[in-house]
Design a protein around this motif. Sequence first.
Motif, mmCIF file in Angstrom:
data_model
loop_
_atom_site.group_PDB
_atom_site.id
_atom_site.type_symbol
_atom_site.label_atom_id
_atom_site.label_comp_id
_atom_site.label_asym_id
_atom_site.label_seq_id
_atom_site.Cartn_x
_atom_site.Cartn_y
_atom_site.Cartn_z
ATOM 1 N N VAL A 270 -7.631 15.700 58.420
ATOM 2 C CA VAL A 270 -6.895 16.921 58.082
ATOM 3 C C VAL A 270 -5.659 16.591 57.267
ATOM 4 N N VAL A 271 -4.913 15.553 57.726
ATOM 5 C CA VAL A 271 -3.702 15.156 56.997
ATOM 6 C C VAL A 271 -4.059 14.706 55.586
ATOM 7 N N THR A 272 -5.156 13.934 55.485
ATOM 8 C CA THR A 272 -5.567 13.432 54.165
ATOM 9 C C THR A 272 -5.924 14.569 53.228
ATOM 10 N N ILE A 273 -6.718 15.523 53.749
ATOM 11 C CA ILE A 273 -7.159 16.630 52.895
ATOM 12 C C ILE A 273 -5.968 17.464 52.442
ATOM 13 N N TRP B 269 -7.352 2.165 54.630
ATOM 14 C CA TRP B 269 -7.148 0.851 55.261
ATOM 15 C C TRP B 269 -6.162 0.959 56.428
ATOM 16 N N THR B 270 -5.126 1.773 56.254
ATOM 17 C CA THR B 270 -4.164 1.967 57.351
ATOM 18 C C THR B 270 -4.849 2.591 58.568
ATOM 19 N N LEU B 271 -5.744 3.597 58.313
ATOM 20 C CA LEU B 271 -6.444 4.254 59.406
ATOM 21 C C LEU B 271 -7.343 3.280 60.152
ATOM 22 N N LEU B 272 -8.049 2.416 59.418
ATOM 23 C CA LEU B 272 -8.894 1.413 60.061
ATOM 24 C C LEU B 272 -8.070 0.485 60.945
ATOM 25 N N ALA B 273 -6.887 0.102 60.478
ATOM 26 C CA ALA B 273 -6.026 -0.770 61.271
ATOM 27 C C ALA B 273 -5.577 -0.071 62.551
ATOM 28 N N THR C 173 -6.158 8.437 44.088
ATOM 29 C CA THR C 173 -7.197 7.513 44.540
ATOM 30 C C THR C 173 -6.580 6.291 45.201
ATOM 31 N N ARG C 174 -5.544 5.742 44.580
ATOM 32 C CA ARG C 174 -4.904 4.562 45.175
ATOM 33 C C ARG C 174 -4.271 4.902 46.521
ATOM 34 N N MET C 175 -3.691 6.094 46.616
ATOM 35 C CA MET C 175 -3.094 6.501 47.873
ATOM 36 C C MET C 175 -4.158 6.677 48.958
ATOM 37 N N ALA C 176 -5.325 7.252 48.594
ATOM 38 C CA ALA C 176 -6.408 7.446 49.560
ATOM 39 C C ALA C 176 -6.934 6.105 50.058
ATOM 40 N N ASP C 177 -7.082 5.125 49.162
ATOM 41 C CA ASP C 177 -7.529 3.799 49.578
ATOM 42 C C ASP C 177 -6.554 3.191 50.574
ATOM 43 N N ALA C 178 -5.259 3.285 50.256
ATOM 44 C CA ALA C 178 -4.246 2.715 51.148
ATOM 45 C C ALA C 178 -4.267 3.416 52.504
#
Length: 787
Positions: A27-30, A289-293, A281-286
């Motif tokens: 939700v935050v991402t969208i 990775w943060t979410l996976l961590a 796009t770069r922000m979404a990638d970052a």
Amino acid sequence: MIKRWFGSLVNRAVALVILVILLSALVVTIVGAMLSQGELEQQAKNQVETMARLVASGLDDKLALRLETLSHVAESFTMDESVLNARARVLIRQQTALQHLFDGLYLIDASGVVLAEYPEAFEQTGLNVSTREYFQDVSHHMTPVISDPYVSNYRDKPAVMIAAPIFDHRKKFLGMIGGAILLKGSNFMAEFAGIRIGKTGYLEIGTRSGITLAHGRTDEVMVPVRVEDPVLKDAMGGFEGTRQTRNGQGEGAIMSVQQMAQVPWFVAVVWPAREAFAPITRMADAFGWTLLAVIAVIGPLALWVFQRLMAPLRALGRQINERHLGVRTNPVEVSGGREIRQVAEIFNTVMDEREEVLGSLAEREAFFRSLTQSAPIGIVQTDVLGRIDFVNPAFESLIGRPASELQHTQLINGVYEADREAVRNGWQQALRDKEIFRGRFRIPSRGERELIWGDVMTAVIETPEKALGSITVVRDISRELEVEEALREEQQRAEHILGVLQEGVLMVDVQGRIRYANQAACVFLGTDGKCLKRNFFDLVVIEANDGPLAHADFLTGDNVDSLYGTLRNQKDEVFDIDLTMLHVRQGKHNERMVFVIRDDSERRREEERLSWEATHDSLTQLLNRRAFSASLVKCMAEVPHQTVRSVLMLIDLDHFKPVNDEGGHLVGDDLLKRLADLFKEAVRKSDIVARLGGDEFGIILPACGLERAEALAERIRARVQDLRIEQDGRSFGVTASIGLTELTPGDSGPREVVSRADEGSYIAKSRGRNAVVVVPAPSDDSGPARS
């Protein structure tokens, strides 16, 4: 394996935590992406719009400078035409300022001939450019112009011409001075075309007439503007603004269009969306990775916390299992949360009550089993969980399995798998309604049959406080169902066959009431399907050759086989029918009569059609030779009784073969049909007209008399002569050679009469055709044939 993993409450709780984290992050991402993209999109649009405005303004300034300088120089050339022509080369060489602003300078006289140029390497001196659009615009309007792009004479290079008119002291037009700007030269056009927006953005300059002046991506000039792009298409119509579109490579892009003030050109700045929105796009990638961590840290931690919280529940489960197996006799004791302790207390209470009930049930069970051992039907007792506690010998024999094998198995598992879900739902519904469950379903068996059909009744064993189990009675009805199914199939097959028959089939009792009728029978009766219990003989009237047939005729008579007659129903509809009637149990109180009614109309129509075709000519619809001969024989038999003689007329057409050969067989057939109509109209209704074959016709005139027949023949001959058919501008027709003879009592047969009439038509042909010849009978004294 996944199902087993989710069977643990701990694993479910961990999965729920991770799911909440993922959903929150999603939700935050969208929301962040939508807000960021909107802001970034607006910034990108502002950037390309600013660039388009700057480039358009720069181009306008460049063109205005050149137009103003060129006009100023043109105003300084106020001299005589002869002086201008003589000093043209010197004047061009002196324009140092213009030489730096243009790729080529030209001095052109009033007739369009180039007087001088710079640099002279272009070799355009003496060339006539009067047909060029820029020369015509200047000479016509007498004002400076900036031309549309054109292909120059110098190595066919595309260029734009800026030109200003030259006048003498009396304002006479002497010519023009022009400066050429090559679209692919080392000038300001190349500089603007080389401007980049980011890494892949580019400029495109075009005219409103649809010609590309510069293209930063493809480096093309003098090619059509890509009108499949709606923004470029609108730009040619004067549009200014910024939109999202697709570039020539099919990629999404932001395009800003700015119209120029000096000329009808526009500047389009294109920035691919993938580059404009690259920060998102770069922000979404970052963020990913943060979410996976975060999940990698939170997952194990949540697993450890929930395992600690659920430890008392596992201890409770272990103690409950031990109490159930009899290993533990003391009440269960467990620490932990309030809810877990409450479950332990409830379980202890239930176990105490259960032990009391089991003691009471043990006494009742002994009495119950003594009653069910000798019962002829299967009896099954289950506990409250549906597990089998007891089966009698009749049930063991029914399914071919001993009681030891059935003990403690679920009763529902003994139902055939395909019927199991429906039985479970029905049993649960009966339990909720506190009713006795009744049903018929299949049961697997190891006996003579692999599957048996059971008629089952289940009742709940209960006390006023709670349910103790159930008692089920099972009866094998497989043989009964097979007999019922066979009878039902046989009945359905018979009804289906009778339903699709075109013959009407109905059964009536001795009073005439209809006990059965198929759909076809109802159609005959005209009752629209509502004919049961009505009186058959009141609904229809059946007539045979001997007259109407009544109720008593069928009731007291024998069976009827193929009675041809007619049937008239209440709607006054009449059917030609073929009727069959059979007696069933004749003479008994339950006697029935079965009627089979067939529609005989088609057969009778077919007989009439075949009879007609056998006696008529298919082309002219007249009688054929066979029917004509039969009619002639019949007419000759009546001759001795006639006071006025009958006459035979034979008509042989003249010149019919040329009609077929020249006009075609269709014209010939049309002529024959018209002649047939002519002959039928000319004679009486009692007269017989026939086509004997080809172009030969015969007419029998009963009791006509030779004199009247001869007059009729003359009228026919004249009408045949007048009949014409027009085809492709040509007229076709025939004449008739007609032979007449009387029928006399002395004639030996039809052949003799026909021979005389045929002789008459032959004589008519020998006399030039188109004539009527009468041939008297041999016994007549009327003399030889006359015409």
